[in-house]
Design a protein around this motif. Structure first.
Motif, PDB file in Angstrom:
ATOM      1  N   PRO A 200       0.832  -1.212   0.000  1.00  0.00           N
ATOM      2  CA  PRO A 200       0.000   0.000   0.000  1.00  0.00           C
ATOM      3  C   PRO A 200       0.860   1.252   0.000  1.00  0.00           C
ATOM      4  N   LEU A 201       0.294   2.329  -0.460  1.00  0.00           N
ATOM      5  CA  LEU A 201       0.982   3.620  -0.434  1.00  0.00           C
ATOM      6  C   LEU A 201       1.297   3.981   1.006  1.00  0.00           C
ATOM      7  N   SER A 202       2.515   4.466   1.249  1.00  0.00           N
ATOM      8  CA  SER A 202       2.916   4.750   2.623  1.00  0.00           C
ATOM      9  C   SER A 202       3.695   6.060   2.709  1.00  0.00           C
ATOM     10  N   GLU A 203       3.731   6.617   3.904  1.00  0.00           N
ATOM     11  CA  GLU A 203       4.460   7.856   4.156  1.00  0.00           C
ATOM     12  C   GLU A 203       5.938   7.698   3.860  1.00  0.00           C
ATOM     13  N   LYS A 204       6.509   6.557   4.262  1.00  0.00           N
ATOM     14  CA  LYS A 204       7.935   6.315   4.059  1.00  0.00           C
ATOM     15  C   LYS A 204       8.288   6.293   2.580  1.00  0.00           C
ATOM     16  N   ALA A 205       7.460   5.628   1.772  1.00  0.00           N
ATOM     17  CA  ALA A 205       7.754   5.509   0.343  1.00  0.00           C
ATOM     18  C   ALA A 205       7.667   6.853  -0.375  1.00  0.00           C
ATOM     19  N   LEU A 206       6.830   7.762   0.115  1.00  0.00           N
ATOM     20  CA  LEU A 206       6.592   9.033  -0.559  1.00  0.00           C
ATOM     21  C   LEU A 206       7.527  10.154  -0.124  1.00  0.00           C
ATOM     22  N   SER A 207       8.001  10.103   1.106  1.00  0.00           N
ATOM     23  CA  SER A 207       8.677  11.254   1.713  1.00  0.00           C
ATOM     24  C   SER A 207       9.925  11.689   0.960  1.00  0.00           C
ATOM     25  N   ARG A 208      10.658  10.765   0.395  1.00  0.00           N
ATOM     26  CA  ARG A 208      11.901  11.137  -0.287  1.00  0.00           C
ATOM     27  C   ARG A 208      11.656  11.930  -1.567  1.00  0.00           C
ATOM     28  N   TYR A 209      10.410  11.981  -2.025  1.00  0.00           N
ATOM     29  CA  TYR A 209      10.085  12.714  -3.249  1.00  0.00           C
ATOM     30  C   TYR A 209       9.320  14.001  -2.968  1.00  0.00           C
ATOM     31  N   GLY A 210       9.301  14.410  -1.706  1.00  0.00           N
ATOM     32  CA  GLY A 210       8.590  15.625  -1.348  1.00  0.00           C
ATOM     33  C   GLY A 210       7.088  15.456  -1.358  1.00  0.00           C
ATOM     34  N   LEU A 211       6.635  14.210  -1.184  1.00  0.00           N
ATOM     35  CA  LEU A 211       5.209  13.914  -1.127  1.00  0.00           C
ATOM     36  C   LEU A 211       4.843  13.465   0.281  1.00  0.00           C
ATOM     37  N   VAL A 212       3.735  13.937   0.789  1.00  0.00           N
ATOM     38  CA  VAL A 212       3.313  13.647   2.155  1.00  0.00           C
ATOM     39  C   VAL A 212       2.033  12.831   2.124  1.00  0.00           C
ATOM     40  N   PHE A 213       2.062  11.667   2.728  1.00  0.00           N
ATOM     41  CA  PHE A 213       0.878  10.831   2.828  1.00  0.00           C
ATOM     42  C   PHE A 213      -0.109  11.485   3.784  1.00  0.00           C
ATOM     43  N   SER A 214      -1.389  11.581   3.366  1.00  0.00           N
ATOM     44  CA  SER A 214      -2.347  12.315   4.200  1.00  0.00           C
ATOM     45  C   SER A 214      -3.621  11.545   4.527  1.00  0.00           C
ATOM     46  N   GLY A 215      -3.690  10.257   4.184  1.00  0.00           N
ATOM     47  CA  GLY A 215      -4.850   9.495   4.615  1.00  0.00           C
ATOM     48  C   GLY A 215      -5.263   8.401   3.643  1.00  0.00           C
TER      49      GLY A 215
ATOM     50  N   THR B 116     -26.154  -9.987  -8.048  1.00  0.00           N
ATOM     51  CA  THR B 116     -25.426  -8.841  -7.520  1.00  0.00           C
ATOM     52  C   THR B 116     -24.127  -9.299  -6.869  1.00  0.00           C
ATOM     53  N   PHE B 117     -23.032  -8.620  -7.220  1.00  0.00           N
ATOM     54  CA  PHE B 117     -21.709  -8.988  -6.734  1.00  0.00           C
ATOM     55  C   PHE B 117     -21.053  -7.801  -6.028  1.00  0.00           C
ATOM     56  N   GLU B 118     -20.227  -8.134  -5.045  1.00  0.00           N
ATOM     57  CA  GLU B 118     -19.568  -7.112  -4.227  1.00  0.00           C
ATOM     58  C   GLU B 118     -18.162  -6.815  -4.745  1.00  0.00           C
ATOM     59  N   PHE B 119     -17.831  -5.531  -4.758  1.00  0.00           N
ATOM     60  CA  PHE B 119     -16.473  -5.060  -5.042  1.00  0.00           C
ATOM     61  C   PHE B 119     -15.989  -4.255  -3.840  1.00  0.00           C
ATOM     62  N   GLY B 120     -14.703  -4.358  -3.551  1.00  0.00           N
ATOM     63  CA  GLY B 120     -14.101  -3.557  -2.494  1.00  0.00           C
ATOM     64  C   GLY B 120     -13.179  -2.506  -3.088  1.00  0.00           C
ATOM     65  N   GLY B 121     -12.944  -1.444  -2.349  1.00  0.00           N
ATOM     66  CA  GLY B 121     -12.085  -0.388  -2.862  1.00  0.00           C
ATOM     67  C   GLY B 121     -11.314   0.313  -1.761  1.00  0.00           C
ATOM     68  N   GLU B 122     -10.237   0.982  -2.165  1.00  0.00           N
ATOM     69  CA  GLU B 122      -9.440   1.771  -1.223  1.00  0.00           C
ATOM     70  C   GLU B 122      -8.850   2.961  -1.961  1.00  0.00           C
ATOM     71  N   ILE B 123      -8.850   4.106  -1.306  1.00  0.00           N
ATOM     72  CA  ILE B 123      -8.305   5.324  -1.883  1.00  0.00           C
ATOM     73  C   ILE B 123      -7.296   5.921  -0.907  1.00  0.00           C
ATOM     74  N   SER B 124      -6.137   6.327  -1.435  1.00  0.00           N
ATOM     75  CA  SER B 124      -5.064   6.915  -0.630  1.00  0.00           C
ATOM     76  C   SER B 124      -4.764   8.321  -1.124  1.00  0.00           C
ATOM     77  N   TYR B 125      -4.552   9.221  -0.180  1.00  0.00           N
ATOM     78  CA  TYR B 125      -4.314  10.637  -0.489  1.00  0.00           C
ATOM     79  C   TYR B 125      -2.902  11.037  -0.092  1.00  0.00           C
ATOM     80  N   SER B 126      -2.277  11.854  -0.930  1.00  0.00           N
ATOM     81  CA  SER B 126      -1.007  12.461  -0.561  1.00  0.00           C
ATOM     82  C   SER B 126      -0.906  13.800  -1.293  1.00  0.00           C
ATOM     83  N   ARG B 127       0.024  14.615  -0.866  1.00  0.00           N
ATOM     84  CA  ARG B 127       0.181  15.930  -1.507  1.00  0.00           C
ATOM     85  C   ARG B 127       1.651  16.309  -1.588  1.00  0.00           C
ATOM     86  N   LYS B 128       1.933  17.192  -2.532  1.00  0.00           N
ATOM     87  CA  LYS B 128       3.300  17.680  -2.711  1.00  0.00           C
ATOM     88  C   LYS B 128       3.538  18.867  -1.807  1.00  0.00           C
ATOM     89  N   THR B 129       4.619  18.827  -1.061  1.00  0.00           N
ATOM     90  CA  THR B 129       4.926  19.936  -0.153  1.00  0.00           C
ATOM     91  C   THR B 129       5.714  21.028  -0.853  1.00  0.00           C
TER      92      THR B 129
END
Length: 250
Positions: free
Chosen positions: A165-180, A237-250
């Motif tokens: 999954p998207l994580s704060e550690k993976a993003l931080s070196r590129y000036g991106l901040v994980f926000s939720g 009727t069938f079920e689908f699951g989903g996940e959304i991750s947010y980050s921003r450039k500092t």
């Protein structure tokens, strides 16, 4: 292996993948409460995710590595498609205030992509990564999920990919901040033929047809034949699951 490099796979993808994207657009609206000036949709495929972005922007770009996928992508005023890999985005620096990825990050060279995302995003611009997956659950019929798990284990394993999954550690070196991160669900009603077509858009089944272990026609015939007894009506009727991750450039 390029899973969506064949026209038949691209055409099936364009009509058989569920259009769940308005759910994601609703979550984005709730979180930010505004529209965006210029948006980039990376790994846009046949444009389902790109078209949805017109609800929150008048200027949308979609990129994909597959010319076949882009050839059948939905055309709309306000959308520009560009053939390009996620790791080599052909845009000037700091020109987008939102960049989205729908069900594509697991195929990317992440370090190169994050560097590109940071390059093309404006200061305080947002990177949103989301996914949607078939849970295998048919409403009111647990036997369907048992069948699906069985067929995957009988010779159609998922090709290797990066599922982290998207994580704060993976993003931080590129000036991106994980926000939720948040989860969501959606339901889709399918006939047995429609569900078989959907399953054939998944990379494990595409890989099987491309490596010659089974033809597309044989696979579809098998899927319909094995699933039909599990359908109690013309549509289920069938079920689908989903996940959304947010980050921003500092």
């Amino acid at each position: 292996m390029q899973f969506w490099g064949q026209r038949s796979a691209a055409e099936r993808y364009s009509v058989s993948r569920p259009y769940f994207h308005p759910v994601v657009i609703g979550l984005i609206r709730e979180r930010f409460g505004k529209d965006f000036a210029r948006v980039l949709d990376v790994a846009c495929g046949t444009g389902l995710s790109t078209v949805a972005l017109l609800e929150i922007s008048n200027e949308v770009y979609g990129t994909d590595i597959s010319s076949e996928m882009l050839a059948v992508a939905s055309r709309r005023d306000g959308i520009t498609y560009v053939e390009a890999p996620a790791e080599e985005l052909p845009f000037r620096d700091e020109c987008f205030d939102l960049l989205t990825v729908s069900s594509g990050l697991h195929w990317f060279d992440r370090e190169r992509f994050f560097a590109e995302a940071a390059k093309v995003l404006l200061h305080e611009g947002h990177l949103i990564v989301y996914d949607n997956w078939f849970t295998g659950r048919m409403s009111g019929n647990p036997e369907y999920e048992k069948w699906l798990r069985g067929i995957y284990s009988r010779g159609y394993p998922s090709p290797p990919r990066n599922r982290e999954p998207l994580s704060e550690k993976a993003l931080s070196r590129y000036g991106l901040v994980f926000s939720g991160r948040e989860s969501f669900k959606n339901e889709v009603r399918y006939s047995v033929e429609e569900l078989s077509e959907y399953l054939m858009t998944q990379s494990n089944f595409i890989a099987a047809t491309q490596n010659g272990s089974i033809s597309e026609g044989e696979l579809k015939k098998r899927l319909i034949g094995e699933q039909t007894p599990l359908f109690r009506s013309a549509g289920e009727t069938f079920e689908f699951g989903g996940e959304i991750s947010y980050s921003r450039k500092t």
